[in-house]
Design a protein around this motif. Structure first.
Motif, PDB file in Angstrom:
ATOM      1  N   GLU A 175      -4.507  17.068   1.441  1.00 20.78           N
ATOM      2  CA  GLU A 175      -5.380  16.497   2.461  1.00 20.78           C
ATOM      3  C   GLU A 175      -4.560  15.563   3.337  1.00 20.78           C
ATOM      4  O   GLU A 175      -3.665  14.869   2.854  1.00 20.78           O
ATOM      5  N   LEU A 176      -4.872  15.535   4.609  1.00 23.66           N
ATOM      6  CA  LEU A 176      -4.271  14.596   5.536  1.00 23.66           C
ATOM      7  C   LEU A 176      -5.150  13.348   5.511  1.00 23.66           C
ATOM      8  O   LEU A 176      -6.344  13.418   5.798  1.00 23.66           O
ATOM      9  N   VAL A 177      -4.554  12.221   5.117  1.00 25.52           N
ATOM     10  CA  VAL A 177      -5.336  11.012   4.891  1.00 25.52           C
ATOM     11  C   VAL A 177      -4.892   9.919   5.864  1.00 25.52           C
ATOM     12  O   VAL A 177      -3.712   9.582   5.931  1.00 25.52           O
ATOM     13  N   PHE A 178      -5.855   9.405   6.611  1.00 23.20           N
ATOM     14  CA  PHE A 178      -5.623   8.303   7.541  1.00 23.20           C
ATOM     15  C   PHE A 178      -6.108   7.032   6.852  1.00 23.20           C
ATOM     16  O   PHE A 178      -7.270   6.949   6.455  1.00 23.20           O
ATOM     17  N   ILE A 179      -5.204   6.072   6.704  1.00 28.20           N
ATOM     18  CA  ILE A 179      -5.483   4.914   5.852  1.00 28.20           C
ATOM     19  C   ILE A 179      -5.403   3.616   6.647  1.00 28.20           C
ATOM     20  O   ILE A 179      -4.407   3.337   7.310  1.00 28.20           O
ATOM     21  N   GLU A 180      -6.440   2.830   6.537  1.00 32.20           N
ATOM     22  CA  GLU A 180      -6.462   1.474   7.081  1.00 32.20           C
ATOM     23  C   GLU A 180      -6.194   0.519   5.917  1.00 32.20           C
ATOM     24  O   GLU A 180      -6.847   0.602   4.867  1.00 32.20           O
ATOM     25  N   VAL A 181      -5.220  -0.368   6.088  1.00 30.11           N
ATOM     26  CA  VAL A 181      -4.867  -1.328   5.047  1.00 30.11           C
ATOM     27  C   VAL A 181      -5.381  -2.699   5.475  1.00 30.11           C
ATOM     28  O   VAL A 181      -5.125  -3.146   6.594  1.00 30.11           O
ATOM     29  N   ASN A 236      -3.707 -12.871  -3.976  1.00 31.56           N
ATOM     30  CA  ASN A 236      -3.808 -13.854  -5.063  1.00 31.56           C
ATOM     31  C   ASN A 236      -4.096 -13.222  -6.412  1.00 31.56           C
ATOM     32  O   ASN A 236      -3.784 -13.796  -7.452  1.00 31.56           O
ATOM     33  N   GLU A 237      -4.697 -12.059  -6.401  1.00 33.21           N
ATOM     34  CA  GLU A 237      -5.050 -11.387  -7.654  1.00 33.21           C
ATOM     35  C   GLU A 237      -4.061 -10.280  -8.024  1.00 33.21           C
ATOM     36  O   GLU A 237      -4.225  -9.650  -9.064  1.00 33.21           O
ATOM     37  N   ASN A 238      -3.072 -10.027  -7.158  1.00 34.09           N
ATOM     38  CA  ASN A 238      -2.139  -8.907  -7.367  1.00 34.09           C
ATOM     39  C   ASN A 238      -2.912  -7.621  -7.666  1.00 34.09           C
ATOM     40  O   ASN A 238      -2.623  -6.922  -8.631  1.00 34.09           O
ATOM     41  N   LYS A 239      -3.896  -7.341  -6.821  1.00 35.17           N
ATOM     42  CA  LYS A 239      -4.795  -6.210  -7.053  1.00 35.17           C
ATOM     43  C   LYS A 239      -4.865  -5.341  -5.807  1.00 35.17           C
ATOM     44  O   LYS A 239      -4.812  -5.840  -4.683  1.00 35.17           O
ATOM     45  N   ILE A 240      -5.007  -4.035  -6.042  1.00 37.96           N
ATOM     46  CA  ILE A 240      -5.200  -3.075  -4.964  1.00 37.96           C
ATOM     47  C   ILE A 240      -6.483  -2.300  -5.252  1.00 37.96           C
ATOM     48  O   ILE A 240      -6.716  -1.883  -6.392  1.00 37.96           O
ATOM     49  N   ASN A 241      -7.293  -2.126  -4.222  1.00 34.88           N
ATOM     50  CA  ASN A 241      -8.507  -1.322  -4.347  1.00 34.88           C
ATOM     51  C   ASN A 241      -8.426  -0.203  -3.303  1.00 34.88           C
ATOM     52  O   ASN A 241      -8.437  -0.476  -2.108  1.00 34.88           O
ATOM     53  N   HIS A 242      -8.346   1.038  -3.775  1.00 39.34           N
ATOM     54  CA  HIS A 242      -8.231   2.201  -2.882  1.00 39.34           C
ATOM     55  C   HIS A 242      -9.616   2.823  -2.738  1.00 39.34           C
ATOM     56  O   HIS A 242     -10.164   3.375  -3.687  1.00 39.34           O
ATOM     57  N   ILE A 243     -10.172   2.717  -1.542  1.00 35.90           N
ATOM     58  CA  ILE A 243     -11.497   3.264  -1.263  1.00 35.90           C
ATOM     59  C   ILE A 243     -11.313   4.624  -0.601  1.00 35.90           C
ATOM     60  O   ILE A 243     -10.887   4.711   0.553  1.00 35.90           O
ATOM     61  N   ILE A 244     -11.607   5.679  -1.331  1.00 31.94           N
ATOM     62  CA  ILE A 244     -11.443   7.043  -0.852  1.00 31.94           C
ATOM     63  C   ILE A 244     -12.682   7.430  -0.044  1.00 31.94           C
ATOM     64  O   ILE A 244     -13.816   7.102  -0.438  1.00 31.94           O
ATOM     65  N   ASN A 245     -12.463   8.140   1.086  1.00 29.86           N
ATOM     66  CA  ASN A 245     -13.571   8.511   1.975  1.00 29.86           C
ATOM     67  C   ASN A 245     -14.392   7.292   2.382  1.00 29.86           C
ATOM     68  O   ASN A 245     -15.613   7.303   2.308  1.00 29.86           O
ATOM     69  N   ALA A 246     -13.701   6.262   2.828  1.00 25.52           N
ATOM     70  CA  ALA A 246     -14.368   5.000   3.169  1.00 25.52           C
ATOM     71  C   ALA A 246     -15.315   5.147   4.358  1.00 25.52           C
ATOM     72  O   ALA A 246     -16.320   4.456   4.451  1.00 25.52           O
ATOM     73  N   PHE A 247     -14.987   6.067   5.273  1.00 25.12           N
ATOM     74  CA  PHE A 247     -15.865   6.325   6.423  1.00 25.12           C
ATOM     75  C   PHE A 247     -15.637   7.716   6.930  1.00 25.12           C
ATOM     76  O   PHE A 247     -14.766   8.427   6.507  1.00 25.12           O
ATOM     77  N   ALA A 300       0.831  -1.210   0.000  1.00 23.28           N
ATOM     78  CA  ALA A 300       0.000   0.000   0.000  1.00 23.28           C
ATOM     79  C   ALA A 300       0.864   1.259   0.000  1.00 23.28           C
ATOM     80  O   ALA A 300       0.560   2.223  -0.710  1.00 23.28           O
ATOM     81  N   CYS A 301       1.954   1.262   0.774  1.00 21.12           N
ATOM     82  CA  CYS A 301       2.864   2.423   0.795  1.00 21.12           C
ATOM     83  C   CYS A 301       3.475   2.656  -0.586  1.00 21.12           C
ATOM     84  O   CYS A 301       3.532   3.794  -1.062  1.00 21.12           O
ATOM     85  N   GLU A 302       3.929   1.580  -1.219  1.00 22.31           N
ATOM     86  CA  GLU A 302       4.500   1.706  -2.572  1.00 22.31           C
ATOM     87  C   GLU A 302       3.469   2.259  -3.543  1.00 22.31           C
ATOM     88  O   GLU A 302       3.776   3.125  -4.365  1.00 22.31           O
ATOM     89  N   TYR A 303       2.246   1.761  -3.450  1.00 25.79           N
ATOM     90  CA  TYR A 303       1.154   2.230  -4.302  1.00 25.79           C
ATOM     91  C   TYR A 303       0.938   3.733  -4.108  1.00 25.79           C
ATOM     92  O   TYR A 303       0.834   4.498  -5.078  1.00 25.79           O
ATOM     93  N   LEU A 304       0.883   4.164  -2.848  1.00 27.49           N
ATOM     94  CA  LEU A 304       0.655   5.581  -2.549  1.00 27.49           C
ATOM     95  C   LEU A 304       1.792   6.453  -3.072  1.00 27.49           C
ATOM     96  O   LEU A 304       1.551   7.524  -3.641  1.00 27.49           O
ATOM     97  N   LEU A 305       3.017   6.014  -2.885  1.00 23.50           N
ATOM     98  CA  LEU A 305       4.174   6.779  -3.371  1.00 23.50           C
ATOM     99  C   LEU A 305       4.149   6.899  -4.895  1.00 23.50           C
ATOM    100  O   LEU A 305       4.441   7.966  -5.439  1.00 23.50           O
ATOM    101  N   GLU A 306       3.764   5.824  -5.577  1.00 21.11           N
ATOM    102  CA  GLU A 306       3.647   5.863  -7.039  1.00 21.11           C
ATOM    103  C   GLU A 306       2.584   6.859  -7.489  1.00 21.11           C
ATOM    104  O   GLU A 306       2.690   7.448  -8.563  1.00 21.11           O
ATOM    105  N   LYS A 307       1.554   7.039  -6.670  1.00 17.83           N
ATOM    106  CA  LYS A 307       0.467   7.973  -6.992  1.00 17.83           C
ATOM    107  C   LYS A 307       0.797   9.406  -6.577  1.00 17.83           C
ATOM    108  O   LYS A 307      -0.037  10.295  -6.714  1.00 17.83           O
TER     109      LYS A 307
END
Length: 114
Positions: free
Chosen positions: A46-52, A103-114, A14-21
């Motif tokens: 924005e200050l973003v608090f992320i649960e992985v 298993n799917e090598n997939k990331i799903n980023h849910i923005i404003n999840a709660f 998730a950290c690598e994904y965020l840095l790439e973005k």
């Protein structure tokens, strides 16, 4: 690989994904006595608090479905402490969930999840 190792791997992915973005990762595994936040980042001023949440399969539901009310409460309370401690009062905040599917090598980023 045990659950802690899977969780740590998911957070690294998730950290690598965020840095790439283009995000700036401010904290990883931020802990206080009453709670923990997996990642704290600055994204588009924005200050973003992320649960992985990571899963090998969805036999027991999607990763984000395990973020229940009790977990949300702890994240919100811990984020309040972080904001107070760092004097970050005038910055917009949000709470995201990043799902890592191994298993799917997939990331799903849910923005404003709660």
């Amino acid at each position: 690989m045990n659950n802690k190792e899977k969780g740590d791997l998911g957070e690294c992915i998730a950290c690598e994904y965020l840095l790439e973005k283009g995000a700036e990762v401010l904290e990883s595994k931020y802990k206080i006595k009453s709670g923990e936040i997996d990642i704290i980042a600055k994204i588009d001023n924005e200050l973003v608090f992320i649960e992985v949440k990571s899963r090998s399969n969805i036999k027991f539901g999607t990763p984000s479905e395990s973020v229940n009310y009790k977990k949300i409460r702890k994240i919100v309370d811990t984020s309040k402490y972080y904001i107070l401690k760092n004097n970050l009062y005038n910055i917009p905040i949000r709470f995201d969930v990043i799902e890592v599917y191994f298993n799917e090598n997939k990331i799903n980023h849910i923005i404003n999840a709660f």
